[in-house]
Design a protein around this motif. Structure first.
Motif, PDB file in Angstrom:
ATOM      1  N   ASN A 284       0.835  -1.202   0.000  1.00  0.00           N
ATOM      2  CA  ASN A 284       0.000   0.000   0.000  1.00  0.00           C
ATOM      3  C   ASN A 284       0.868   1.250   0.000  1.00  0.00           C
ATOM      4  OD1 ASN A 284       0.708   0.658   2.804  1.00  0.00           O
ATOM      5  ND2 ASN A 284      -0.721  -0.951   3.423  1.00  0.00           N
ATOM      6  N   HIS A 285       0.237   2.379  -0.174  1.00  0.00           N
ATOM      7  CA  HIS A 285       0.958   3.651  -0.093  1.00  0.00           C
ATOM      8  C   HIS A 285       0.000   4.751   0.335  1.00  0.00           C
ATOM      9  CE1 HIS A 285      -0.804   4.150  -4.136  1.00  0.00           C
ATOM     10  NE2 HIS A 285      -0.662   5.445  -3.937  1.00  0.00           N
ATOM     11  N   ILE A 286       0.577   5.834   0.787  1.00  0.00           N
ATOM     12  CA  ILE A 286      -0.211   7.015   1.117  1.00  0.00           C
ATOM     13  C   ILE A 286       0.088   8.099   0.093  1.00  0.00           C
ATOM     14  CG2 ILE A 286      -0.278   6.453   3.572  1.00  0.00           C
ATOM     15  CD1 ILE A 286       1.894   8.536   4.045  1.00  0.00           C
ATOM     16  N   THR A 287      -0.840   9.011  -0.063  1.00  0.00           N
ATOM     17  CA  THR A 287      -0.677  10.063  -1.072  1.00  0.00           C
ATOM     18  C   THR A 287      -0.062  11.328  -0.493  1.00  0.00           C
ATOM     19  OG1 THR A 287      -2.947  10.805  -0.676  1.00  0.00           O
ATOM     20  CG2 THR A 287      -2.610   9.206  -2.441  1.00  0.00           C
ATOM     21  N   ASN A 288      -0.055  11.455   0.829  1.00  0.00           N
ATOM     22  CA  ASN A 288       0.462  12.671   1.459  1.00  0.00           C
ATOM     23  C   ASN A 288       1.425  12.283   2.571  1.00  0.00           C
ATOM     24  OD1 ASN A 288       0.921  15.216   2.423  1.00  0.00           O
ATOM     25  ND2 ASN A 288      -1.063  15.442   3.424  1.00  0.00           N
ATOM     26  N   TRP A 289       2.725  12.377   2.283  1.00  0.00           N
ATOM     27  CA  TRP A 289       3.738  11.998   3.263  1.00  0.00           C
ATOM     28  C   TRP A 289       3.972  13.080   4.318  1.00  0.00           C
ATOM     29  CZ3 TRP A 289       8.564   9.181   0.881  1.00  0.00           C
ATOM     30  CH2 TRP A 289       8.142   8.223  -0.063  1.00  0.00           C
ATOM     31  N   ALA A 290       3.568  14.302   4.047  1.00  0.00           N
ATOM     32  CA  ALA A 290       3.985  15.430   4.880  1.00  0.00           C
ATOM     33  C   ALA A 290       2.807  16.271   5.347  1.00  0.00           C
ATOM     34  CB  ALA A 290       4.977  16.309   4.112  1.00  0.00           C
ATOM     35  N   GLN A 291       2.872  16.674   6.599  1.00  0.00           N
ATOM     36  CA  GLN A 291       2.029  17.704   7.181  1.00  0.00           C
ATOM     37  C   GLN A 291       2.950  18.667   7.905  1.00  0.00           C
ATOM     38  OE1 GLN A 291      -0.979  15.893   9.685  1.00  0.00           O
ATOM     39  NE2 GLN A 291      -1.691  14.507   8.067  1.00  0.00           N
ATOM     40  N   PRO A 292       2.509  19.865   8.229  1.00  0.00           N
ATOM     41  CA  PRO A 292       3.400  20.779   8.956  1.00  0.00           C
ATOM     42  C   PRO A 292       3.950  20.123  10.227  1.00  0.00           C
ATOM     43  CG  PRO A 292       1.446  21.940   8.212  1.00  0.00           C
ATOM     44  CD  PRO A 292       1.209  20.494   7.913  1.00  0.00           C
ATOM     45  N   GLN A 341       7.857  18.219   1.793  1.00  0.00           N
ATOM     46  CA  GLN A 341       7.267  17.724   0.549  1.00  0.00           C
ATOM     47  C   GLN A 341       8.332  17.386  -0.478  1.00  0.00           C
ATOM     48  OE1 GLN A 341       4.642  21.061  -0.103  1.00  0.00           O
ATOM     49  NE2 GLN A 341       2.870  19.986   0.770  1.00  0.00           N
ATOM     50  N   GLU A 342       9.497  18.006  -0.367  1.00  0.00           N
ATOM     51  CA  GLU A 342      10.596  17.668  -1.270  1.00  0.00           C
ATOM     52  C   GLU A 342      11.030  16.217  -1.095  1.00  0.00           C
ATOM     53  OE1 GLU A 342      12.479  19.118  -3.836  1.00  0.00           O
ATOM     54  OE2 GLU A 342      10.619  20.266  -3.837  1.00  0.00           O
ATOM     55  N   VAL A 343      10.943  15.703   0.136  1.00  0.00           N
ATOM     56  CA  VAL A 343      11.277  14.299   0.361  1.00  0.00           C
ATOM     57  C   VAL A 343      10.310  13.404  -0.407  1.00  0.00           C
ATOM     58  CG1 VAL A 343      11.530  12.482   2.076  1.00  0.00           C
ATOM     59  CG2 VAL A 343      12.264  14.815   2.624  1.00  0.00           C
ATOM     60  N   GLN A 344       9.022  13.701  -0.296  1.00  0.00           N
ATOM     61  CA  GLN A 344       8.036  12.912  -1.051  1.00  0.00           C
ATOM     62  C   GLN A 344       8.253  13.062  -2.544  1.00  0.00           C
ATOM     63  OE1 GLN A 344       3.914  13.580  -0.068  1.00  0.00           O
ATOM     64  NE2 GLN A 344       3.159  12.317  -1.754  1.00  0.00           N
ATOM     65  N   ASN A 345       8.534  14.273  -3.004  1.00  0.00           N
ATOM     66  CA  ASN A 345       8.750  14.495  -4.441  1.00  0.00           C
ATOM     67  C   ASN A 345       9.898  13.645  -4.968  1.00  0.00           C
ATOM     68  OD1 ASN A 345       6.697  16.383  -4.453  1.00  0.00           O
ATOM     69  ND2 ASN A 345       8.071  18.147  -4.268  1.00  0.00           N
ATOM     70  N   ARG A 346      10.902  13.414  -4.118  1.00  0.00           N
ATOM     71  CA  ARG A 346      12.057  12.639  -4.571  1.00  0.00           C
ATOM     72  C   ARG A 346      11.838  11.135  -4.449  1.00  0.00           C
ATOM     73  NH1 ARG A 346      17.114  13.170  -6.197  1.00  0.00           N
ATOM     74  NH2 ARG A 346      18.602  11.501  -5.722  1.00  0.00           N
ATOM     75  N   ARG A 347      11.203  10.689  -3.356  1.00  0.00           N
ATOM     76  CA  ARG A 347      11.162   9.259  -3.071  1.00  0.00           C
ATOM     77  C   ARG A 347       9.862   8.565  -3.473  1.00  0.00           C
ATOM     78  NH1 ARG A 347      15.315   7.050  -3.588  1.00  0.00           N
ATOM     79  NH2 ARG A 347      14.223   5.229  -2.773  1.00  0.00           N
TER      80      ARG A 347
END
Length: 425
Positions: A284-292, A341-347
């Motif tokens: 599975n995966h999530i669509t939003n890795w980051a919150q403030p 969000q840059e982490v999610q954008n990369r990974r």
């Protein structure tokens, strides 16, 4: 390895980064951040890392990172075996599988190492930095928020409940992530039709090869050579462990021997169902890795299936990318949502590409029309394809398994001074 003293009940602690989960992603990230001078706390809910049947296939991508950190020689001392290629066995016929000798890495092989030894090694080196703190038997229960911003976690520890306030909370607490639940993020399931039964089998004969999976009469057995025993896994249809138990241990043991008769009397060691562990396979995966103030990585962001043994290595890659992108910002004390969000954008892309490969493998191997509870269905076309597996495909498979779609490299500096006294083992 040293451990920080358990905080007292009611304590309030301040740190730059609080990492929830002492698995490969959490500890590797904690080590890299501490090495870069960031004050960091890692929370692990168990008393140690000693647990059977965790992912422990270490690939060239991770070995390269250990080489870049100067830890490779030490790690290879704890690795059980290394293989430059892997084989499959279809109905008694050896089929050449992926090979790794062409990879542009220091180590052109994969290794099998007990995950607890790997984690102990990383934790020991992290503990050389005074700004690294490991809290064992410390379970993060809830996020602490200030409005929409995550500012810390509430923890159940040995001495009671305490709070940690931090600039960043990283959820690296695996596929059952409490941080993911508390963050209320959407989880997209891939619907994998199998589970795995893990167990140990003593080695009676001279079985010493690089055959990782054996398929016979529609059943698959995974064997990881541990020297004097195999860590073995039998693939079953999802949800049918209770039915298998009702058939009895003798039927179960004979099923294993049908696939690999050379195990002989070693299967007699499976004398209780307590020695058989069910791994409920998730993909599975999530669509939003980051919150403030919050970032989810590793299995908390993308739970992988056992196909290819890539889970640990992807988690470590997430940790390295996170450190590369955030260490300087955490050191300076300013981390924005855009940074996370840059982490999610990369990974995210390499994780999803890998999952698509796993879904494809599951569909081809286990997507047939066999009745529930019966052997998995291996298509004639797949068997023929495996026999004719061309060198170019073996080479490509080796690259994708060994390196992944986006291998990371250590870019963080070593800012922090190490402890002047030796670290306790």
């Amino acid at each position: 390895m040293s451990e920080s003293r358990p905080p007292l009940s009611g304590s309030q602690i301040r740190t730059r980064c609080c990492i929830v989960g002492g698995g490969p992603a959490g500890l590797f990230l904690g080590y890299l951040l501490a090495r870069a001078g960031v004050e960091v706390i890692v929370l692990e809910k168990h008393k140690d890392f000693l647990r059977d049947f965790r992912g422990d296939t270490i690939h060239p991508s991770t070995l390269q990172l250990l080489f870049e950190l100067g830890l490779l020689d030490e790690f290879l001392q704890i690795a059980d075996k290394h293989f430059e290629a892997l084989n499959l066995n279809f109905e008694g016929q050896q089929i050449p599988g992926p090979y790794f000798t062409h990879l542009p890495t220091e180590c052109k092989f994969i290794t099998f190492a007990p995950q607890w030894d790997f984690l102990n090694m990383i934790a020991s080196h992290a503990s050389e930095y005074p700004n690294f703190h490991l809290h064992l038997q410390a379970e993060a229960k809830h996020l602490i928020r200030d409005g929409e911003h995550v500012i810390g976690v509430k923890v159940n520890g040995l001495e009671g409940e305490y709070e940690i306030f931090s600039d960043l909370v990283v959820g690296a607490d695996g596929r059952g992530s409490q941080m993911r639940i508390d963050a209320n993020v959407e989880v997209i399931e891939k619907g994998i039709p199998i589970d795995v039964l893990w167990f140990r089998v003593g080695k009676q004969g001279d079985i010493d090869d690089n055959t990782l999976a054996r398929i016979k009469q529609g059943r698959m057995l995974i064997t990881i050579d541990r020297g004097d025993y195999f860590q073995a896994g039998l693939i079953i249809h999802k949800g049918f462990f209770d039915e298998i138990k009702q058939e009895g241990l003798e039927v179960f043991r004979n099923r294993i021997l049908d696939i690999l008769p050379d195990l002989g009397e070693g299967v007699a060691e499976i004398d209780s169902w307590d020695k058989v562990r069910l791994l409920t396979v998730q993909l599975n995966h999530i669509t939003n890795w980051a919150q403030p103030g919050l970032l989810l990585i590793g299995d908390a962001a993308h739970a992988m299936s056992p196909v290819g043994g890539v889970g640990v290595n992807l988690a470590v890659q997430d940790a390295v990318a996170t450190a590369n992108l955030l260490a300087d910002k955490l050191y300076e004390g300013v981390v924005t949502l855009a940074d996370l969000q840059e982490v999610q954008n990369r990974r995210e892309r390499p994780a999803l590409k890998t999952q698509r490969m796993q879904v494809f493998a599951h569909q081809r191997l286990f997507g047939g029309h066999s009745a529930p509870g019966k052997p998995v269905s291996i298509s004639w076309g797949l068997r023929k394809f495996a026999r004719l597996l061309a060198p170019i495909l073996r080479r490509t498979a080796g690259k994708l398994i060994g390196l992944g779609f986006l291998p990371e490299h250590i870019q963080t500096p070593e800012r922090a001074a190490k402890n002047s006294t030796p670290v306790a083992p």
